[in-house]
Every structure is written in C-alpha cells, then in structure tokens.
Design a protein around this motif. Structure first.
Motif, PDB file in Angstrom:
ATOM      1  N   GLY A 148      -6.425  22.242  24.129  1.00  0.00           N
ATOM      2  CA  GLY A 148      -5.839  23.115  23.109  1.00  0.00           C
ATOM      3  C   GLY A 148      -5.058  24.264  23.729  1.00  0.00           C
ATOM      4  N   LYS A 149      -5.340  24.562  25.001  1.00  0.00           N
ATOM      5  CA  LYS A 149      -4.608  25.641  25.685  1.00  0.00           C
ATOM      6  C   LYS A 149      -3.391  25.095  26.432  1.00  0.00           C
ATOM      7  N   VAL A 150      -3.258  23.768  26.439  1.00  0.00           N
ATOM      8  CA  VAL A 150      -2.120  23.153  27.136  1.00  0.00           C
ATOM      9  C   VAL A 150      -0.918  23.183  26.206  1.00  0.00           C
ATOM     10  N   THR A 151       0.215  23.653  26.714  1.00  0.00           N
ATOM     11  CA  THR A 151       1.368  23.821  25.813  1.00  0.00           C
ATOM     12  C   THR A 151       2.222  22.556  25.700  1.00  0.00           C
ATOM     13  N   GLN A 152       2.182  21.686  26.702  1.00  0.00           N
ATOM     14  CA  GLN A 152       3.052  20.502  26.683  1.00  0.00           C
ATOM     15  C   GLN A 152       2.338  19.328  26.008  1.00  0.00           C
ATOM     16  N   PRO A 153       2.836  18.863  24.854  1.00  0.00           N
ATOM     17  CA  PRO A 153       2.173  17.755  24.151  1.00  0.00           C
ATOM     18  C   PRO A 153       2.022  16.515  25.030  1.00  0.00           C
ATOM     19  N   ALA A 154       2.989  16.251  25.884  1.00  0.00           N
ATOM     20  CA  ALA A 154       2.938  15.024  26.698  1.00  0.00           C
ATOM     21  C   ALA A 154       1.705  15.029  27.613  1.00  0.00           C
ATOM     22  N   ILE A 155       1.310  16.204  28.061  1.00  0.00           N
ATOM     23  CA  ILE A 155       0.146  16.283  28.963  1.00  0.00           C
ATOM     24  C   ILE A 155      -1.127  15.981  28.168  1.00  0.00           C
ATOM     25  N   ARG A 156      -1.227  16.574  26.981  1.00  0.00           N
ATOM     26  CA  ARG A 156      -2.406  16.320  26.138  1.00  0.00           C
ATOM     27  C   ARG A 156      -2.535  14.822  25.864  1.00  0.00           C
ATOM     28  N   GLU A 157      -1.406  14.226  25.518  1.00  0.00           N
ATOM     29  CA  GLU A 157      -1.439  12.795  25.179  1.00  0.00           C
ATOM     30  C   GLU A 157      -1.814  11.945  26.382  1.00  0.00           C
ATOM     31  N   ARG A 158      -1.304  12.333  27.558  1.00  0.00           N
ATOM     32  CA  ARG A 158      -1.597  11.542  28.760  1.00  0.00           C
ATOM     33  C   ARG A 158      -3.090  11.603  29.086  1.00  0.00           C
ATOM     34  N   VAL A 159      -3.687  12.770  28.916  1.00  0.00           N
ATOM     35  CA  VAL A 159      -5.127  12.880  29.204  1.00  0.00           C
ATOM     36  C   VAL A 159      -5.899  11.937  28.283  1.00  0.00           C
ATOM     37  N   VAL A 160      -5.552  11.954  27.002  1.00  0.00           N
ATOM     38  CA  VAL A 160      -6.283  11.123  26.043  1.00  0.00           C
ATOM     39  C   VAL A 160      -6.026   9.634  26.300  1.00  0.00           C
ATOM     40  N   ASN A 161      -4.763   9.273  26.431  1.00  0.00           N
ATOM     41  CA  ASN A 161      -4.415   7.839  26.498  1.00  0.00           C
ATOM     42  C   ASN A 161      -4.649   7.212  27.867  1.00  0.00           C
ATOM     43  N   GLU A 162      -4.352   7.969  28.921  1.00  0.00           N
ATOM     44  CA  GLU A 162      -4.438   7.371  30.252  1.00  0.00           C
ATOM     45  C   GLU A 162      -5.787   7.608  30.917  1.00  0.00           C
ATOM     46  N   ILE A 163      -6.435   8.684  30.540  1.00  0.00           N
ATOM     47  CA  ILE A 163      -7.683   9.001  31.249  1.00  0.00           C
ATOM     48  C   ILE A 163      -8.894   8.701  30.347  1.00  0.00           C
ATOM     49  N   LEU A 164      -9.028   9.446  29.247  1.00  0.00           N
ATOM     50  CA  LEU A 164     -10.248   9.300  28.437  1.00  0.00           C
ATOM     51  C   LEU A 164     -10.386   7.876  27.893  1.00  0.00           C
ATOM     52  N   ALA A 165      -9.285   7.336  27.378  1.00  0.00           N
ATOM     53  CA  ALA A 165      -9.357   5.985  26.799  1.00  0.00           C
ATOM     54  C   ALA A 165      -9.691   4.945  27.862  1.00  0.00           C
ATOM     55  N   SER A 166      -9.529   5.307  29.118  1.00  0.00           N
ATOM     56  CA  SER A 166      -9.825   4.346  30.186  1.00  0.00           C
ATOM     57  C   SER A 166     -11.314   4.264  30.493  1.00  0.00           C
ATOM     58  N   PHE A 167     -12.091   5.243  30.026  1.00  0.00           N
ATOM     59  CA  PHE A 167     -13.530   5.096  30.282  1.00  0.00           C
ATOM     60  C   PHE A 167     -14.408   5.194  29.047  1.00  0.00           C
ATOM     61  N   ASP A 168     -13.934   5.812  27.960  1.00  0.00           N
ATOM     62  CA  ASP A 168     -14.761   5.811  26.758  1.00  0.00           C
ATOM     63  C   ASP A 168     -13.884   5.971  25.514  1.00  0.00           C
ATOM     64  N   ALA A 169     -13.770   4.882  24.776  1.00  0.00           N
ATOM     65  CA  ALA A 169     -12.884   4.879  23.610  1.00  0.00           C
ATOM     66  C   ALA A 169     -13.355   5.898  22.569  1.00  0.00           C
ATOM     67  N   GLY A 170     -14.669   6.042  22.432  1.00  0.00           N
ATOM     68  CA  GLY A 170     -15.214   6.964  21.431  1.00  0.00           C
ATOM     69  C   GLY A 170     -14.824   8.399  21.749  1.00  0.00           C
ATOM     70  N   LEU A 171     -14.976   8.784  23.005  1.00  0.00           N
ATOM     71  CA  LEU A 171     -14.626  10.146  23.415  1.00  0.00           C
ATOM     72  C   LEU A 171     -13.123  10.361  23.225  1.00  0.00           C
ATOM     73  N   ALA A 172     -12.349   9.383  23.628  1.00  0.00           N
ATOM     74  CA  ALA A 172     -10.889   9.508  23.501  1.00  0.00           C
ATOM     75  C   ALA A 172     -10.509   9.704  22.028  1.00  0.00           C
ATOM     76  N   ALA A 173     -11.137   8.936  21.142  1.00  0.00           N
ATOM     77  CA  ALA A 173     -10.803   9.029  19.718  1.00  0.00           C
ATOM     78  C   ALA A 173     -11.185  10.399  19.170  1.00  0.00           C
ATOM     79  N   LYS A 174     -12.349  10.882  19.574  1.00  0.00           N
ATOM     80  CA  LYS A 174     -12.812  12.190  19.081  1.00  0.00           C
ATOM     81  C   LYS A 174     -11.880  13.311  19.527  1.00  0.00           C
ATOM     82  N   VAL A 175     -11.519  13.287  20.802  1.00  0.00           N
ATOM     83  CA  VAL A 175     -10.657  14.347  21.333  1.00  0.00           C
ATOM     84  C   VAL A 175      -9.279  14.248  20.675  1.00  0.00           C
ATOM     85  N   ALA A 176      -8.790  13.018  20.520  1.00  0.00           N
ATOM     86  CA  ALA A 176      -7.480  12.837  19.874  1.00  0.00           C
ATOM     87  C   ALA A 176      -7.522  13.412  18.457  1.00  0.00           C
ATOM     88  N   ALA A 177      -8.588  13.099  17.723  1.00  0.00           N
ATOM     89  CA  ALA A 177      -8.691  13.594  16.346  1.00  0.00           C
ATOM     90  C   ALA A 177      -8.735  15.113  16.340  1.00  0.00           C
TER      91      ALA A 177
END
Ligand code: HDE
Length: 701
Positions: A486-515
């Motif tokens: 939430g403190k990151v200003t660039q949307p692309a970075i937020r999305e990359r963390v969710v899609n490339e990192i979190l979704a790679s090890f736990d879909a539930g966590l990725a979905a929660k953070v994305a929401a």
C-alpha cells in the motif's frame, strides 16, 4: 558462579571491581583530578582563556582547543547495515561435551564458561532509528575463547534474501532509504525494495519471513537466532559434518502486533534497547540455548534442496535441533560507544573445529566484514580495540598502521627469522598444537560464473513456511503485505509481487493480498510447490510459547482512592511469579503510601504485556472518568492482552464499553482476588488472547 572463565567475565555485576583489575582498559575516574590528554591538571573547566572578562577568546587556550578538537571528531561512520544495535556481556556454557563433533576448545568441557559479547540490531535504519520497525534483527555473538575469538554473526530469521554475495549491494541499495530523499527511515515499505524483490524470486522465502510476526519481536530477550549458513564441525580425528546453528530463548519467542509496533516506534523508539537493559539491571538475565542441526557429509544431497543455498532452512522435522548449551547475558556495557559501537564481528573469525561451507553468500561475507571495519574503525588495527581483543595471547609479524596500540619489541618482524629465536612460530594442526587447519575438502571444477541448478527452486519453502503458520499468523502476513504494498506508488510493482511472487507459492495469500489492494485476482494455473515435510509446526511462533509469566510487564492501573493493601498483595503475588508489576496512575500522586512507578501518559498500555485494573471505589471512579485510562484498557483489549479487574475496577471496563465475558478478561469482587489472579495469570502465560482477535476488531481504537 562456578567454573573456569576467561578474563573478560565478571560473574555478576557486583563483581565489577574484579573486572576492572582484569581489564585495565576499563577506566573509572573515581577520585581523579580532571586533566588534559597530556596529563596536565585543569584548574578551570568553565571558562575559555580570554583577553579580559569581555574580550575575545585566545587561540593560545590549549585546554579549550584540545577539548573541542576531540569533540569535533567523536562520531565514526555508522555500519552500512545493522547500524542500530544494542548489546550485552554474558557467558556461554555447554550442557555436554561436543568432542564427538568438533575439536573447538570452548565446546569440549561443560565446566568452562566462555565470555561473550552479543549485539542485536535492526538492518535497514540508521543508528537513531526506532527499535520496533518491521525488519530482520541481527543476532551477533562474539565468543572470547581460549583459542581466539569465534563470531557467530547471525540473524533472527534462518534464511536470507539472496543466494550470492555479489547481489548484496543491490539488495541493500534497494532496501535502504531511497536516494533522492532518504526515505523511509527504518522500513522496507517503499518502491525500491519491492521493485527489487519482485524481480528477484529467490528473495520470496525471506520476504515472507519479514512479513511475518518474526519481524516485530516483542523483545530481544525472546527472539530466536540463526547462523543461517551451513557451517562445518570438524573433530580431532579430522572428521567433518555440516552444522546449522540456532539460538532459542529460554522464555520462549513472542512478537508484537503491528499496531503496537508502530505506536511504540513513536512513544518509545528505544523499546527493545530499554527492555534488554532493564532486564539485566533487574538481574532477570536473558538466556538463550544454543542448538545445532548436524548433518553427516554423506547425507548432504538427501533433502531435495541444497544445503549451500542460504534461502533454505532444514525443517526440524527432518533434522532435530540438538540443544548443547546456554548463553546468559548478565552484564550491561559500561560505555555504548567503546563496546557496542566499536565491536567488530566477522563470520570469518573462527576457531579450530569450526569451518565454512561453500555457501556463496557466506564466502562473500568472509571478504566484507574486515573490509568494512577498516573504514568504520579507521584502519587495520581494530582488533586492538578493547572489546575486540582476544583473551588469549596473540603474536604475529603484522606491524604499524593507524592507531597501533602495542609496542612491538624486537628486531625481527618476519618469519622465518634467526634474530628473535624464530619467534613467533607456526604450530602444527594437531589438537595438542592448536593450529588452525582448513578442512581439506576436495574441489574439482571449472572456473565459471553460474548458479547451481540445485539453487533453482525459490518457492517450495515459502509455501512450507506459509502453510505452517497458524490462522492468525497467516492473517498478519497478509495484512503486512497489504500495508507494505500500500506504500508502493508504482502499480506495476504491486502487481508483480502478487502475480509473480505470491501466486507462485500460495494462491490463497495472493488472492487475499490482491483483493486488499483492489487488484484483479491473480492469474491461475501455477503448480503449487511441493515441500518435504508438508508443514513444519516448529516454524509457528504459537508453538514457541513457554509456560510461566517470568519478566512479563504488568500494569496495575490505579488512582488515589484505590485499595492500597490489595495493590500490595497483587504486587507480591506477581513478583512471586517472576513478573514485573508496575503501578500506573494518572499522576505521580501517592496512592496511600504507594508511589506510582509511572503515569498513564508516560507508560501507555503498549508497553505492557497485561493489565490489572485495581479495586477501590474512589480510585475506580477517577479512572472511569478519565479518557486516557479508558483508552489504556481499550487498547490492551484490542492488542489481545490479558486483563483483570477487581471490585470497582470493573466499572472502568464498563466505562470503556468493553464487551462482557470476553476471552482473557478476568473479573471479580475484591474477595475473589485469588481466583481472578489465577485466571489472569493463565491468560498472561499465553502472551496473547488469540481467541479474542475477531471480537477485538469490533472495538474502536
Ligand atoms: Fe552482514 N554485514 N552481510 N549478514 N551482518 C554487516 O559488517 C554482509 C548477512 C549480519 O552487530 C557489515 O561490521 C554481506 C547475512 C549482522 O556489528 C557488513 C552479506 C547475515 C551484522 C556486512 C551479508 C548477516 C552484519 C556491516 C552478503 C546473517 C551486524 C557492518 C554476502 C547470517 C554485526 C559490519 C554487528 C553486518 C556484510 C549478509 C548478519 C557490511 C556482504 C546472511 C548480524 O560487512
């Protein structure tokens, strides 16, 4: 205290006079005249030499000039990482001989006490930053052994962000305050950190640890430590085994809640430092057990991950942690600068019987630590600074350089020589000779810049860690990602963390953070990584709770008119359990004969582990009418702390509109104080009333 010990060790604070004799560099000015650095006595330390009472100051005043010159140079560069730290002296003692595994002298005899100096630190912030920021903590131990200094320079998390030392400057540049504006101080919630880690998937596991409650410890006294890398133990017969080091606080391991941590950073930036200092002053000496995981050389490749990869831990379910000894921190430093600031740790400070592995992160560290001390401590003689000196004698042919302390006597400063009888001479590697000999590991390979394929899996242990967390811990992790991103200003970075990192090890966590961030649901279709074992219960802090309430800080909230006799009884009972009760009142006005220890404004509830609202009609009435007192209990309730209220003290809970019959809230008439206290203590013992978490969210802050 029994046992043989090195000269650095005063057994108890009362033994300080002994330490002064043994450590001539520890200077006390008692009874001494004020003198210049050249030894001249100073007659007037108040006035500069001047031409007449109202005239100009004279350059001739060597006393003023010397004093100001020295002052002008009082600061040295702070550490590039781990700048904020606090430290204590102590001793380490084995439970059983480790001679089967290592020939290290300090790990042979359970009667020997080895002096230690331990520095805890945060990583990102400068020297003056707050203690309770979300960050990794350094856990660096210097053992002053009779064979030389051994430094175990670890962290409070068992893995690291990167696999190769060559990436360390990149990582540190990304996490440190940003270049244009030097923000943020003491935290990783900013674009450059998340940009880097979103592009470097090997960081996923460690970033997950830093989003967990491990990154906001309740106290340095209740924090685990890890050597991180795989090292080697080598025994007298020359047999080597791999070893991982663990420190386990005897009191158990606990964390703050994020809201507490943030508030503490403002209300007491020294919260951890103060807690460590005060515990040692009270003789509540922090204790940590040393554990080792030992792996036979032939089992090196049996784990499904590489033991040389510092982004992996060995689950305890696969290799149990063998507890081998205990470290007790029993003396505060006399001088922060001389000891804590000047202490120089180095993973390359090892002794015979301990050796390195080829972990590429460790190998790089072996270069970095001496190099950094040369600029930080002003030259290559930093080993002569008192806190860094070995307790065993040491001689070699190194000479001169900045700030040389010893006066080397003799003509020859080379080896071999005939002019000094050949001294100092090298010794053989046999245990009786004590010479260090590197483990003769066979190396046969091409000179290449590659990362081993065995380092390629970046997600299976992140998945293991997340799966091993309790529900509340998983909640905290998800909230931490949402806060930080939430403190990151660039949307692309937020999305990359969710899609490339979190979704790679736990879909539930990725979905929660994305929401939580209002991002589209992450892409599906990634294969969830497999780990052995499926879960590791040892990783959850909720499984690290130890019985008892020893050293817990308990607020006895009261106001004049409270029942002083009952307060005294409570104080006795809580002290009997080893807890630290403090009487907290709206002001320092005495409550009968009792003097409050602090005011509500001076010590808010975030500084306590639990609260008892004391009985007595008049006192309770004052508290019930005080917004600050109501906030005190409300906040303790929100932070899931045990609460008790006796007699009219219950009116304060009612005035704060706390829900009736909530978990971890013990109430009763004055006559029921014994039962109330029993229920209360059982709740404090759990450290947090997790079952209240959902209810606490409905209560206003
Ligand atoms: Fe450090 N680290 N580090 N580090 N580190 C320093 O040394 C470095 C790493 C750790 O209380 C520096 O004296 C490199 C892992 C602690 O004084 C520096 C790499 C671990 C402390 C340095 C690492 C640590 C330091 C800065 C990657 C846990 C504080 C000041 C190859 C196992 C010690 C200093 C104290 C301090 C370099 C990674 C722990 C610059 C190059 C992994 C606890 O030399």
């Amino acid at each position: 205290m029994t046992g043989k010990s090195g000269s650095r060790q005063p057994a108890t604070p009362a033994d300080d006079s002994k330490s002064q004799d043994l450590e001539p560099f520890r200077v006390r000015p008692d009874g001494a005249a004020l003198r210049t650095n050249q030894g001249v006595k100073i007659a007037d330390n108040q006035n500069t030499l001047r031409a007449g009472p109202r005239g100009p100051s004279l350059l001739e005043d060597f006393i003023m000039r010397e004093k100001i010159t020295h002052f002008d140079h009082e600061r040295i560069p702070e550490r590039i990482v781990h700048a904020r730290g606090s430290a204590a002296h102590g001793v380490f003692q084995l439970y059983e001989s480790m001679s089967k595994y290592t020939k290290a002298a300090f790990l042979q005899d359970p009667i020997v006490q080895t002096p230690v100096y331990v520095r805890f630190s945060t990583v990102q912030g400068p020297r003056g930053s707050a203690d309770t920021v979300r960050d990794v903590r350094g856990f660096a131990v210097k053992f002053y052994t009779q064979e030389g200094n051994y430094d175990l320079v670890g962290n409070n998390m068992p893995v690291f962000f990167i696999q190769d030392a060559i990436k360390f400057p990149d990582f540190v540049h990304a996490v440190k305050p940003e270049a244009p504006n030097e923000m943020p101080t003491g935290g990783s919630a900013h674009d450059t950190f998340w940009d880097f880690v979103s592009l470097v998937p090997e960081s996923a596991h460690m970033v997950l640890w830093t989003m967990s409650d491990r990154a906001i410890p309740r106290s340095l006294r209740t924090m685990e430590g890890f050597g991180v890398h795989t090292f080697r133990f080598v025994n007298a017969a020359g047999k080597a085994r791999f070893v991982k080091f663990h420190w386990r606080p005897v009191l158990g391991s606990y964390s703050l809640l994020w809201d507490e941590a943030q508030k503490l950073a403002g209300k007491d930036p020294d919260f951890h430092r103060r807690d460590l200092w005060e515990a040692i002053e009270r003789s509540d000496f922090p204790e940590y057990e040393l554990g080792v995981q030992i792996v036979e050389e032939q089992d090196e490749n049996s784990f499904g991950f590489d033991l040389l990869d510092p982004t992996k831990l060995i689950p305890e379910e696969l290799v149990p942690v063998k507890i081998i000894g205990k470290m007790t921190l029993n003396r505060n430093p006399d001088n922060f600068f001389a000891e804590t600031e000047q202490v120089a740790f180095h993973p390359g400070h090892i002794v015979p019987g301990i050796d390195f592995s080829n972990d590429p992160l460790l190998q790089g560290r072996l270069f970095s630590y001496t190099d950094t001390q040369i600029s930080r401590l002003g030259g290559p003689n930093f080993h002569e600074i008192p806190i860094n000196r070995p307790v065993c004698p040491f001689h070699n042919n190194q000479r001169d350089a900045m700030h040389r302390q010893v006066i080397n006597v003799g003509q020859a400063s080379y080896e071999p020589n005939s002019l000094s009888g050949g001294w100092p001479k090298e010794t053989g590697p046999a245990a009786s000779d004590g010479g260090f000999e590197s483990y003769p590991e066979r190396i046969d390979g091409a000179k290449i810049r590659v990362r081993s394929d065995s380092f390629a899996d970046h997600f299976s242990q992140a998945a293991l860690f997340y799966r091993s967390m309790s529900e509340v811990e998983q909640e905290h992790i998800s909230a931490a990602y949402q806060f930080e991103l939430g403190k990151v200003t660039q949307p692309a970075i937020r999305e990359r963390v969710v899609n490339e990192i979190l979704a790679s090890f736990d879909a539930g966590l990725a979905a929660k953070v994305a929401a939580g961030l209002g991002l589209p649901a992450p892409r599906k279709g990634k294969v969830p990584p497999v780990s052995k074992p499926q879960t590791s219960p040892a990783l959850s802090l909720l499984n690290r709770v130890k019985p008892g309430i020893k050293t817990c800080k308990i607020a006895l909230l009261a106001a004049p008119g409270a029942d002083a006799a009952s307060i005294t009884k409570l104080q006795h009972a809580l002290r009997g359990e080893g807890a630290t009760p403090l009487l907290i009142a709206p002001s320092f006005a005495a409550i009968d004969a009792l003097q409050p220890d602090a005011t509500i404004a001076g010590m808010p509830s975030i500084m306590f582990d639990a609260v008892i609202v004391c009985g007595g009609e008049a006192g309770a009435k004052t508290l019930a009418q005080s917004g600050d007192a109501r906030h005190f209990v409300l906040e303790a309730f929100k932070h899931l702390k045990a609460i008790a209220a006796l007699g009219a003290g219950r009116d304060v809970l009612a005035a704060a509109q706390l829900p009736d019959h909530a978990d971890g809230v013990a109430t009763g008439d004055d006559s029921q104080s014994a039962e109330v206290l029993k229920t209360f203590i059982a709740a404090v013992e759990q450290h947090r009333v997790w079952s209240r978490a959902a209810l606490a969210q409905t209560v206003p802050a």
